[in-house]
Structure formats: C-alpha cells, structure tokens
Design a protein around this motif. Structure first.
Motif, PDB file in Angstrom:
ATOM      1  N   PRO A 213       5.235  13.422 -10.535  1.00  0.00           N
ATOM      2  CA  PRO A 213       6.017  12.830 -11.624  1.00  0.00           C
ATOM      3  C   PRO A 213       6.733  11.584 -11.109  1.00  0.00           C
ATOM      4  O   PRO A 213       6.998  11.469  -9.907  1.00  0.00           O
ATOM      5  N   PHE A 214       7.052  10.657 -12.013  1.00  0.00           N
ATOM      6  CA  PHE A 214       7.768   9.466 -11.552  1.00  0.00           C
ATOM      7  C   PHE A 214       9.121   9.864 -10.958  1.00  0.00           C
ATOM      8  O   PHE A 214       9.845  10.680 -11.519  1.00  0.00           O
ATOM      9  N   GLY A 215       9.426   9.275  -9.830  1.00  0.00           N
ATOM     10  CA  GLY A 215      10.671   9.572  -9.123  1.00  0.00           C
ATOM     11  C   GLY A 215      10.456  10.402  -7.882  1.00  0.00           C
ATOM     12  O   GLY A 215      11.293  10.383  -6.964  1.00  0.00           O
ATOM     13  N   SER A 216       9.335  11.144  -7.832  1.00  0.00           N
ATOM     14  CA  SER A 216       9.031  11.906  -6.617  1.00  0.00           C
ATOM     15  C   SER A 216       8.622  10.943  -5.512  1.00  0.00           C
ATOM     16  O   SER A 216       7.887   9.983  -5.757  1.00  0.00           O
ATOM     17  N   PRO A 217       9.050  11.184  -4.280  1.00  0.00           N
ATOM     18  CA  PRO A 217       8.775  10.228  -3.210  1.00  0.00           C
ATOM     19  C   PRO A 217       7.365  10.340  -2.659  1.00  0.00           C
ATOM     20  O   PRO A 217       6.694  11.371  -2.792  1.00  0.00           O
TER      21      PRO A 217
END
Length: 737
Positions: free
Chosen positions: A491-495
């Motif tokens: 998901p967007f935001g996961s590194p």
C-alpha cells in the motif's frame, strides 16, 4: 463583446478595508503591521492585469475553487458556463447542447470565448473549452492557465454523485471514461501550470495550491542554483550572479569547481499527490515530476512535454519504459536497459540533449565533453546524434573513455555510435583521469576563454556533474515505487529499500532525492565491486584513495574511485556548508583522503548502507539466478544482487536497479553460464549469445550498432592534458569552422 471591468485599485481597497483595529496596530506595532501589509499586498499584486484561468475536466471543482481564489485575491470571479455562455445564449448550457448537438456546440462555445475579454479576474472554464483552439489562444493572451489535474477515477466518482452521466463530445458507444481520457490531450496542450488534485482534497487546500503555483510561475528568481563549494557569506554578496536552471544546464560545472544544486532544495510532493500518479503512465509521471523541478521560465510545460515524448515515446522497446519485474522473494528488479544503448544512462541522455538545445543561446556553438567508464559514452553519443539537423550544426559532443578500461562490446558500441556531430576518443588511462581532466578543462578560464574568442565555441558537460542528468533518474526511482503500489505489492506509504550498483554516486543520489521528495524509501544500499572505496567510506566516514589503484572488473561502469556526485550529498547533509565541502575536497585532492565528522557520518548512515562483491561472487550470482529463474543479470546488477542478499533484512520489499542489458557484457555472461566457446570479436560474442536458444534475446539496439561498418575507427590519445586540449581544438576547427 462581453467585458469584465478590472477589479478596484489596490489603494482604494486598502482605504475601504482599513479598520480602526488596523490603525491601532499600525501605530502600536509598526513591524507587525508591515508584515501583515506585505502579505496582503503580495496576494493582491499576484494577478495584476492577468487572469487566472482554471481549466480541467467536469467535476474538477473549477467553479468552487475559482470562487475561493477570487475571495482570497478580492477580484472578480467569472464562470464561463453561468456568466458567459448562458448570458450570451439566453438559455442553459444543457438546452444549447440538446439544440445544436456536440460538434456545433463546441463551435458556438468557442465563438463565445472569442468575444469575451477580462483582466485581473479568476475565470473558470468549461470542461470542453480547451477543445476549441482559437478560443483558447484568445484566452491565453491575457491569462495564466492552471490545469486542475484530477485522476479520471476521481472525476467519474464525482460525476456519478452529481448524477452526470453524459458530457459534451460523448456519443453512443463511447463511455464517459473514454471521453475524459480523450480530453486530456487538449488540457495538456494549453496549461501553463498544473495543480494535482487527487483524492478527497478540500477545495480550500486546492485553492491555496493554485495561489502557490501562480506565485511560483511569476517568481522564477526564487529557483536559483548554488555551488556545493560556495559559502553563505559569498552567496549574499553575489545576488546579481544568480544561476538558473538554463544556466546550470549550459555551464555544467560551477566556476569554483563545485557542482550546482538548487538553493532551496527539491520540491516535496504530498502523499495525495504521489497517489494521484499511481495510475499514470511513465511519461505522465515524468511530466509531473519534472515540471516541479524545472521552472516554466526555463522550459514551459508544453515544451517539456514535447521533449519527454521525444525522449521516451519511440526510443524505448518496452511500453512501460522502466518496468519493475519480480525476481525472487521480496526482491524486485527495476529494468533500466530498454533504451537504445541498453543502459540506465539512456533515461537522462535521450532527454538532456533536447533540454540543452532549448536552453543554450543561439549566438554560440557548443562542444559537449563527457567522460565515461562504459555506458555513458554510447548513450550521450546516441542522444546528441538524434537532435534536429539545425541543432547538430551548432552542438557537437566529444566522448573520452579509458581505451583499455571498458568491455569490448561497450568500446565497439561507442565507436559505432559516432555520427557527424559525435566522436569518441580512447584515452590511455582510467576513468578517473578522464573525469578529472574534464573538470580541469572547465576550470581553466584561459583555455575556455580562448575557445570562445577564437572559435565562438563554448564548452559544456554531459556527465552526471550536470544537474540535468540527475532529474530523469529521480523519475524512475519514484516510478518504480508507484508501480509496486499499482501492482498491489504494497500500500502507499509502506517503505521499500533500494539497492544500486554505484561508482560515481549519481544513480543512488537520485534515489535519495526521490526519498526527499516524498517517496517512502527506507534505506539506499550502495553496491560496489572490488573498487570499494564508497563502501569503506559509508561504513567508516573515511574517504581514502591513498595506495588504491583502480582494478579492472566485470562491471566496468562502477570501476571508479573518485565519486563526483558524492559531493552533492555531502553538501546536503552538511546543511549547505560550502566551506566544509571545499575543505574536504581540497584535502582529498592534496592529501588523498578526508574524514567526516561523527555527526555527519551518523546522518549519512541513516540513509545509506553499503557492501561490495568479488568477481567470483558476481559470476556465481549470474549463474545461480539463471539456473533458478531463467533470468540473466548483467554484471552490475549481479553485484547489486549479491550485496542485497547480504544486507537486506527482509522486512520490506527491495528494488534492485538493473542498470544494463546482459548482452553488453557477453564474455562475462558466457563465462558465468559456463559456455565454453568465447570469441574475441564483440559481434561474434553477441551472435553466440543469440544462438544459445534458452537465453533471452540480445538487445536490439546493441546488435544493430555493432553491425555498422567502420567499428574500429576512432582516435586514441595519451593521458596528457595538453594532448586532450589539442584534440578538442582540432574537433572544433573541423566541425564548426
């Protein structure tokens, strides 16, 4: 003709709105009043006689945002639908559309625009206005067109909630989504400024972004560049000698020997802005990111779009340009070899020649100098040879490479890429000598002045010391992350971590810049071969060249001991302390080493980890990956794979930069795969790879280049500065005189 009178004079507005409270503030706290007045006046002088013209699809919020912007600026607000079209036609827009049909409606709408004039106003266009060329040309004469760029999925959701199921231009058999996509080409043709509006962003927030974007558009002096070696006191004394993007593209290296960096840093994107690009193509992502990094006063959005399409539209064999492929486990490959010369250098060097040709003055000829450890040479020769004929007459390129320090195929490729304005010179030394020689030539004012006066020719650089080389590399690191999100890997935001084979530090610096701009990169892993000076430096803070000799390896593009772009990163973590950077690099030049302070090393190690790979491990990785997956790594990617295996902690995905096509390094690949027969002729090596049916095909551009006749015809020069300068002068005489 439909006219709007300009808004009230600022003095009158001030008189009418000045309350007794303001008078008290002015008398009791003059400094605070001055600050408030400065901010107020800045807002009201933002527009002047120009209009702010909001453009975008139906459902973009143009009308609502226009009202908010108008209120903030205290100027007239005009909605083309309500205030112009319906007033002119004496009927509603929907009635007019039903009365005349799609095609005639667009013509009638355009005629209304041509009769309309206004100044100092905020104007909200209809969604279909941009489809009428003459009408939009008329509007642009006195306006700044702001494109409210809303993802199609968001627009469709909004239109559904508004119970809109049909828009202008839609006909039976054509979906709403199709017509929205079709219209984008017209929006992209006309805008001066783009504002990203993805997701559930409040109109007030979008309005502020519009004002900020207009302010940026009108204030190019805010986006200046400084040298990594300039002091703060020196900068304040040199306000009249600001450098802009066009200047740094042309000049390449700063006069003091430092590298140019943006004085105010790189732009940051919000999470919502990045998410609005998840569904975008590579070319669309490049356009959005580069618009924010290059001021429209240097390159207008329409010209930048033309350059990007020219660079990536047809010259790359993969439609995704820089695809991300799953390798094994949580490891992914960012394939950067689908360009015409089969390496990651094509991403910058298919674009930079066109940027350069646009930015340079027409009154002077330019000779572009470049040093290469392998891949840059063919990429820069190919890129500059694709310029228009008129540009090739005034721009030539000269490529210096270590005669015995590149792979046989790389060498043949550089020679085969020579054209009427592009030449290669083999130097009897290593890459570090070639790169240092170019830097010394640029800082030799007597020599560069002589070339300008005697031959009307200026020198420029195409190595990654040129700022324009780094920007396209930021794009593919950002795009790789967005692709993983698009593929539902994260998901967007996961590194994510990234692992990059690194010699000159440019590619990994671009990843660090992408991180600064808001891409959630956790660690950048620097992968070295046996020339592991960077690995030692990142681990210890000591950059030590004493007693080191360059070791020729299977991965020649990272056979580098002096990493030029490291200087930009040190300047960044040292809080732009140019004096410290100067001190460090003077010490490196004079004593062969320097050491970072402990606090700076701690900062560095928050971003970077490093490892290195032996020749044996490199070949073993190629064999192992092919045996288990059928995929062939090139030697540089194999170096990164080995280091990634050792250093990743497997708590998040890791993106490994695959920087070149395996067929550029045929002898090493044949050896790694234990294919006995290895012929010396580069073309024979490629044919051997092609004939081995289990292997993926060799790179098309590489094969075509090596087939060209005259592939042994190039100049060779001793490692002597005076001889290099003489070659440069001879080339200028032959090409420009």
């Amino acid at each position: 003709m439909f006219h709007i009178i300009q808004y009230r004079p600022l003095r009158q507005i001030a008189q009418n709105s000045l309350s007794s409270m303001c008078l008290k503030l002015m008398l009791s706290r003059p400094a605070a009043f001055a600050q408030i007045w400065k901010s107020w006046f800045s807002r009201h002088s933002l527009v002047g006689n120009k209009n702010i013209i909001l453009m975008g699809p139906p459902g973009a919020g143009k009308t609502t945002i226009g009202r908010i912007v108008g209120q903030k600026l205290d100027c007239p607000v005009i909605d083309i639908d309500d205030d112009v079209l319906e007033t002119t036609w004496n009927m509603s827009v929907s009635e007019k559309l039903q009365d005349v049909g799609n095609e005639q409606f667009l013509e009638e709408e355009g005629k209304a625009l041509l009769k309309f004039s206004a100044s100092g106003s905020v104007i909200s266009l209809t969604g279909s206005n941009p489809m009428h060329a003459a009408g939009m040309q008329h509007m642009k004469k006195n306006g700044i067109v702001v494109y409210l760029d809303v993802p199609t999925a968001v627009v469709m959701s909004r239109l559904k909630s508004m119970k809109v199921d049909r828009i202008v231009g839609q006909s039976p058999g054509i979906s709403l989504k199709d017509i929205l996509q079709f219209r984008k080409q017209f929006y992209k043709r006309w805008y001066d400024i783009r504002v990203l509006c993805g997701g559930d962003i409040a109109p007030e927030v979008v309005a502020e972004r519009v004002l900020d974007a207009v302010k940026r558009y009108q204030n190019s002096e805010l986006e200046t560049f400084i040298s990594t070696r300039s002091s703060r006191s020196g900068r304040s004394m040199e306000k009249d000698s600001h450098k802009y993007f066009s200047d740094v593209v042309t000049e390449g290296l700063a006069p003091d020997g430092g590298l140019f960096v943006p004085e105010r840093g790189l732009p940051e994107f919000t999470a919502g802005e990045w998410q609005s690009l998840i569904e975008a193509t590579y070319i669309e992502r490049a356009q959005v990111i580069l618009e924010r990094c290059i001021h429209p006063a240097d390159i207008p959005a329409s010209k930048l779009a033309e350059i990007i399409v020219t660079a990536y539209g047809e010259n790359f064999t993969c439609s995704k340009i820089a695809p991300v492929r799953h390798l094994v486990g949580n490891q992914f490959l960012l394939e950067l070899f689908h360009g015409p010369t089969a390496s990651f250098k094509d991403f910058a060097l298919q674009m930079v020649p066109h940027i350069f040709a646009y930015c340079i003055p027409r009154s002077c000829n330019y000779l572009v100098l470049v040093a290469t450890s392998g891949d840059t040479g063919s990429a820069v020769l190919d890129g500059f040879s694709r310029l228009h004929d008129t540009d090739k007459q005034r721009i030539a390129v000269m490529n210096f490479f270590p005669e015995d320090g590149v792979s046989p195929i790389q060498k043949s490729q550089m020679i085969g890429c020579q054209k009427e304005n592009a030449w290669s010179v083999g130097v009897k030394s290593d890459f570090d000598f070639c790169q240092t020689a170019i830097k010394q030539i640029f800082t030799n004012s007597d020599y560069t002045g002589f070339l300008t006066v005697e031959y009307g020719t200026a020198l420029a650089a195409a190595n990654s010391i040129n700022w324009a080389r780094l920007l396209p590399q930021i794009v593919y690191h950002a795009s790789a992350y967005l692709d993983l999100v698009h593929q539902d890997i994260i998901p967007f935001g996961s590194p994510v971590d990234v692992c990059i084979p690194t010699g000159n530090f440019g590619n990994i610096l671009a990843a660090l810049y992408a991180k600064m701009m808001g891409i959630p990169i956790r660690k950048c892993i620097c992968a070295s071969n046996e020339n592991n000076v960077l690995t030692d430096f990142i681990r210890t803070g000591v950059y030590d060249l004493r007693g080191r000799k360059l070791i020729p390896t299977f991965s020649p593009a990272v056979d580098i001991l002096k990493s030029s772009n490291l200087e930009r990163y040190l300047h960044l973590i040292a809080n732009e302390d140019g004096q410290l950077v100067t001190q460090l690099y003077n010490q490196l030049e004079n004593q062969g080493h320097f050491q970072l302070r402990k606090d700076l090393l701690e900062k560095l190690q928050q971003d970077l980890v490093a490892g290195w790979c032996s020749e044996e491990d490199c070949l073993a990785a190629i064999h192992s990956v092919y045996s288990t997956t059928g995929y062939i790594l090139d030697t540089h990617t194999a170096v990164a794979k080995v280091v990634a295996d050792r250093l990743q902690d497997r708590t998040c995905p890791i993106i490994i930069s695959s920087t070149a096509h395996y067929s550029k390094f045929a002898p090493a690949i044949l050896r790694a795969l234990r294919i006995a027969e290895i012929k010396q002729n580069p073309l024979s090596q490629l044919h051997l790879l092609s004939s081995y049916s289990p292997l993926p095909p060799v790179h098309w551009g590489l094969l075509e280049t090596l087939k060209r006749k005259g592939n042994d015809d190039h100049q060779v020069c001793a490692a002597d500065m005076s001889m290099l300068m003489s070659r440069i002068e001879t080339l200028i005489q032959n090409h420009f005189m």
